[in-house]
Design an enzyme around this catalytic site. Structure first.
Site, PDB file in Angstrom:
ATOM      1  N   SER A  95       0.821  -1.220   0.000  1.00  0.00           N
ATOM      2  CA  SER A  95       0.000   0.000   0.000  1.00  0.00           C
ATOM      3  C   SER A  95       0.851   1.265   0.000  1.00  0.00           C
ATOM      4  O   SER A  95       0.302   2.373  -0.035  1.00  0.00           O
ATOM      5  CB  SER A  95      -0.906   0.017   1.237  1.00  0.00           C
ATOM      6  OG  SER A  95      -0.136   0.023   2.426  1.00  0.00           O
ATOM      7  N   TYR A  96       2.171   1.151   0.046  1.00  0.00           N
ATOM      8  CA  TYR A  96       3.023   2.336   0.082  1.00  0.00           C
ATOM      9  C   TYR A  96       3.060   2.996  -1.287  1.00  0.00           C
ATOM     10  O   TYR A  96       3.374   2.360  -2.296  1.00  0.00           O
ATOM     11  CB  TYR A  96       4.446   1.983   0.509  1.00  0.00           C
ATOM     12  CG  TYR A  96       4.614   1.701   1.992  1.00  0.00           C
ATOM     13  CD1 TYR A  96       3.554   1.843   2.878  1.00  0.00           C
ATOM     14  CD2 TYR A  96       5.835   1.307   2.504  1.00  0.00           C
ATOM     15  CE1 TYR A  96       3.706   1.597   4.232  1.00  0.00           C
ATOM     16  CE2 TYR A  96       6.008   1.055   3.860  1.00  0.00           C
ATOM     17  CZ  TYR A  96       4.943   1.193   4.723  1.00  0.00           C
ATOM     18  OH  TYR A  96       5.107   0.940   6.053  1.00  0.00           O
ATOM     19  N   GLY A  97       2.759   4.278  -1.304  1.00  0.00           N
ATOM     20  CA  GLY A  97       2.681   5.037  -2.543  1.00  0.00           C
ATOM     21  C   GLY A  97       1.277   5.591  -2.694  1.00  0.00           C
ATOM     22  O   GLY A  97       0.297   4.845  -2.637  1.00  0.00           O
ATOM     23  N   GLY A 103       2.152   1.215  -4.702  1.00  0.00           N
ATOM     24  CA  GLY A 103       3.104   0.156  -5.034  1.00  0.00           C
ATOM     25  C   GLY A 103       4.475   0.669  -5.435  1.00  0.00           C
ATOM     26  O   GLY A 103       5.382  -0.122  -5.719  1.00  0.00           O
TER      27      GLY A 103
END
Length: 367
Positions: A95-97, A103
């Protein structure tokens, strides 16, 4: 904290942490070695990792950390610096971004690993710990397995080191929780991950998932929680006690309290963006703690950040401070190679208790 020691060979690069060793003035004086080195590993499940890892939350996050794709070159330099100095644990999440960059952290991490030219042994030694979000539409164990395969595709690697459940749904969707646990079992049994872990699990739920996985023949290798001098409340200390008793490695995220324990901010000098609201609320009550950090840092010829991270290491955790610049990585590397004394640990913990404000706990952390 168990270390797997070997005779260290000092590595020097243009970015090597300064003042970490004292070279002898004559060939007859022994080299003064620190108590441990980045390339001396600690066990986490079946793997051996550096006593500190680095987090990559900022890689792709425009909202909180101001990420721009023009930063990628320095991010790669930062990653290379970390690897060259013995760091082999990197934490990320699917979930980073933010927004269209969802992604991005995993994509960059995979790209940087592939571009370590001529360093296959180093590439193979890197341990990626990624977290899979408990999105409400992930309702079957196969969907969780598919999420793992999507992360593997983004990073273009064959196997993830530690596959972690990003948060528990026990408080609002207990049936989904069991499905997600089955997903962890499935990805482990399929060989997609070397080990499994959890993130943001409180003491009661941590015991439950440990027992569930154990009954399925899957060891729980790690528990990642917010843990720092700003986050040492009863629940966090109980989690640490459980981890120690069950052989689970505690990974400490936000060891610098989102930057509040760096000594770089004051009530009148706040960071940009949403963090400023939190800092304005908490910083005025941190003077006893920040004062002790500054005092020890000055005496030790370290920075406030290095002292705060070293406290986490001394407590037997693996801290994963976030990095996005070469300067940050170089400073954080200076937390290795020495240890706070027992008296200094007590001083810092007493000062933390005297500080009226605490870091707000992650809303996803369960009991």
């Amino acid at each position: 904290m168990a270390f797997f020691s070997s005779t260290p060979t000092a590595y020097f690069s243009p970015f090597s942490p300064r003042n970490e060793i004292s070279l002898p003035s004559s060939p007859f004086k022994p080299l003064k070695l620190p108590s441990y080195w980045p390339w001396e590993k600690v066990k986490i499940g079946p793997m051996s990792v550096s006593p500190m890892g680095f987090g990559t939350w900022a890689w792709g996050n425009q909202l909180l950390w101001g990420y721009q794709q023009s930063m990628d070159t320095e991010l790669q330099q930062t990653f290379n610096l970390a690897v060259d100095n013995g760091i082999n644990l990197f934490d990320t999440a699917d979930s980073y971004g933010t927004g269209k960059l969802n992604g991005q952290s995993e994509k960059l991490l995979g790209k940087f690993i592939r571009e370590l030219q001529g360093k296959k042994r180093v590439q193979d030694d890197i341990v990626i710990a990624t977290k899979f979000a408990a999105y409400p539409w992930r309702l079957t164990s196969q969907q969780f397995v598919n999420a793992c395969k999507a992360s593997l595709d983004r990073m273009q690697i064959k196997q993830i080191g530690i596959g972690q459940l990003h948060w528990s749904t026990a408080n609002y969707a207990p049936l989904q929780e069991l499905v997600l646990w089955d997903g962890l079992v499935a990805m482990y049994e399929k060989g997609l991950v070397q080990a499994v872990g959890v993130s943001n699990y409180g003491p009661k739920q941590l015991l439950k998932i440990h027992d569930y996985l154990k009954a399925r023949g899957v060891p729980l290798c790690s528990a990642q929680v917010q843990f720092s001098l700003l986050s040492m409340g009863q629940d966090q200390l109980e989690i640490k006690k459980i981890c120690d008793s069950l052989g689970i490695r505690l990974i400490a995220y936000s060891p610098l309290g989102l930057g509040m324990l760096t000594g770089k901010y004051t009530p009148t000098k706040l960071p940009r963006g949403p963090r400023a609201l939190l800092f304005r609320q908490i910083l005025p009550g941190l003077e006893p703690l920040l004062s002790s950090l500054r005092e020890i840092a000055q005496r030790r010829r370290k920075t406030v950040s290095q002292v705060a991270i070293n406290w986490c290491i001394c407590k037997g955790t693996i801290p994963i401070p976030g990095i996005k610049t070469v300067k940050q990585a170089e400073e954080n590397l200076g937390a290795l190679g020495w240890r706070l004394s027992s008296g200094e640990l007590v001083q810092l913990e007493n000062a933390a208790r005297e500080s009226p404000q605490r870091m707000i706990q992650n809303i996803f952390q369960t009991r």
